[in-house]
Design a protein around this motif. Structure first.
Motif, short mmCIF file in Angstrom:
data_model
loop_
_atom_site.label_atom_id
_atom_site.label_comp_id
_atom_site.label_asym_id
_atom_site.label_seq_id
_atom_site.Cartn_x
_atom_site.Cartn_y
_atom_site.Cartn_z
N GLY A 186 0.82 -1.20 0.00
CA GLY A 186 0.00 0.00 0.00
C GLY A 186 0.85 1.25 0.00
O GLY A 186 2.08 1.19 -0.01
N THR B 46 -1.48 10.22 -0.40
CA THR B 46 -2.66 10.41 -1.25
C THR B 46 -2.42 11.63 -2.12
O THR B 46 -2.06 12.69 -1.62
CB THR B 46 -3.93 10.60 -0.41
OG1 THR B 46 -4.17 9.42 0.36
CG2 THR B 46 -5.14 10.89 -1.29
N HIS C 144 -1.63 3.66 -6.12
CA HIS C 144 -1.56 5.03 -5.60
C HIS C 144 -2.96 5.53 -5.25
O HIS C 144 -3.91 5.33 -6.00
CB HIS C 144 -0.90 5.96 -6.62
CG HIS C 144 0.54 5.62 -6.84
ND1 HIS C 144 1.55 6.03 -5.99
CD2 HIS C 144 1.14 4.89 -7.79
CE1 HIS C 144 2.70 5.56 -6.43
NE2 HIS C 144 2.48 4.86 -7.52
N ASN C 145 -3.07 6.18 -4.10
CA ASN C 145 -4.34 6.72 -3.63
C ASN C 145 -4.54 8.13 -4.18
O ASN C 145 -3.60 8.93 -4.22
CB ASN C 145 -4.35 6.79 -2.09
CG ASN C 145 -4.18 5.43 -1.48
OD1 ASN C 145 -4.83 4.47 -1.87
ND2 ASN C 145 -3.29 5.33 -0.50
N TRP C 146 -5.78 8.42 -4.56
CA TRP C 146 -6.15 9.74 -5.07
C TRP C 146 -7.41 10.20 -4.37
O TRP C 146 -8.37 9.44 -4.25
CB TRP C 146 -6.44 9.67 -6.56
CG TRP C 146 -5.26 9.38 -7.42
CD1 TRP C 146 -4.68 8.16 -7.63
CD2 TRP C 146 -4.50 10.33 -8.17
NE1 TRP C 146 -3.61 8.30 -8.48
CE2 TRP C 146 -3.48 9.62 -8.83
CE3 TRP C 146 -4.60 11.71 -8.35
CZ2 TRP C 146 -2.56 10.25 -9.65
CZ3 TRP C 146 -3.68 12.32 -9.19
CH2 TRP C 146 -2.68 11.60 -9.82
N SER C 147 -7.42 11.43 -3.91
CA SER C 147 -8.67 12.06 -3.48
C SER C 147 -9.03 13.05 -4.58
O SER C 147 -8.18 13.76 -5.11
CB SER C 147 -8.55 12.74 -2.12
OG SER C 147 -7.52 13.70 -2.10
N GLY D 133 -12.74 9.22 -3.24
CA GLY D 133 -11.40 8.67 -3.38
C GLY D 133 -11.36 7.41 -4.22
O GLY D 133 -12.34 6.66 -4.32
N ARG E 186 -8.26 4.24 -5.63
CA ARG E 186 -6.90 3.69 -5.66
C ARG E 186 -6.67 3.28 -7.09
O ARG E 186 -7.43 2.48 -7.65
CB ARG E 186 -6.76 2.50 -4.72
CG ARG E 186 -5.33 1.92 -4.69
CD ARG E 186 -5.14 0.89 -3.58
NE ARG E 186 -5.41 1.49 -2.27
CZ ARG E 186 -6.48 1.21 -1.49
NH1 ARG E 186 -7.35 0.29 -1.88
NH2 ARG E 186 -6.65 1.81 -0.35
N THR F 144 -12.55 3.94 -3.31
CA THR F 144 -12.28 3.83 -1.88
C THR F 144 -13.23 4.69 -1.05
O THR F 144 -13.42 4.42 0.13
CB THR F 144 -10.83 4.23 -1.55
OG1 THR F 144 -10.59 5.56 -2.01
CG2 THR F 144 -9.85 3.26 -2.20
#
Length: 170
Positions: A91, A95, A139-142, A132, A134, A118
């Motif tokens: 993980g 973000t 990679h996490n994005w908001s 949000g 992934r 997410t």
């Protein structure tokens, strides 16, 4: 005296640098695939690409996303001593945040391109519609659309109300 600027005039800001490895589903990925994904899902534009001499990996690439810039490269554990892409680490703690004209449509497009939802788009107390994803590379994005201005007092009161019940269960 050199005329070279220590900080390039077009880069006085923080630029996220993303290490790209396999996709989170275990299928092959890499920086070249990520460029295609960010272009299709977010409308990014490739500005620069530097490959290894054999062309098998990208040493460095630059994507323009809105008024911002993202650097990315393939994972090179043979030089760093260990893998550092999100899938290899289990993980990511970072973000990436992006403001867009239509949060819902942007998230919908990203999910259609294979992102994991997410957090569904929600109207938030600080004045943004916010959700949000992934991306397929971990990679996490908001993603947010600013909907209304909120005074500091309104935000403080709304935050107090939200946190009064403690963290959500689950």
């Amino acid at each position: 005296m050199s005329d070279v600027q220590p900080i390039p005039a077009d880069r006085p800001f923080v630029v996220p640098y993303m290490t790209i490895g396999a996709r989170t589903d275990g299928s092959p990925g890499g920086a070249a695939d990520a460029i295609e994904w960010y272009t299709a899902a977010f409308g990014a534009r490739e500005a620069n690409r530097q490959a290894t001499p054999d062309g098998s990996k990208l040493i460095h690439a630059e994507l323009v996303l809105g008024d911002g810039l993202i650097f990315l490269a393939d994972d090179f554990p043979e030089f760093s001593g260990s893998e550092s892409a999100p899938a290899a680490l289990g993980g990511s703690s970072v973000t990436m945040h992006r403001y867009v004209v239509d949060c819902d449509a942007t998230i919908e497009a990203a999910v259609a391109q294979g992102a994991e939802l997410t957090m569904p788009p929600t109207d938030m107390f600080w004045g943004d519609r916010f959700g949000g994803i992934r991306d397929p590379f971990g990679h996490n994005w908001s993603i947010a659309t600013h909907m209304r201005d909120v005074t500091p007092e309104e935000m403080e009161a709304a935050a107090a109300e939200m946190f009064a019940g403690g963290p959500p269960e689950g």
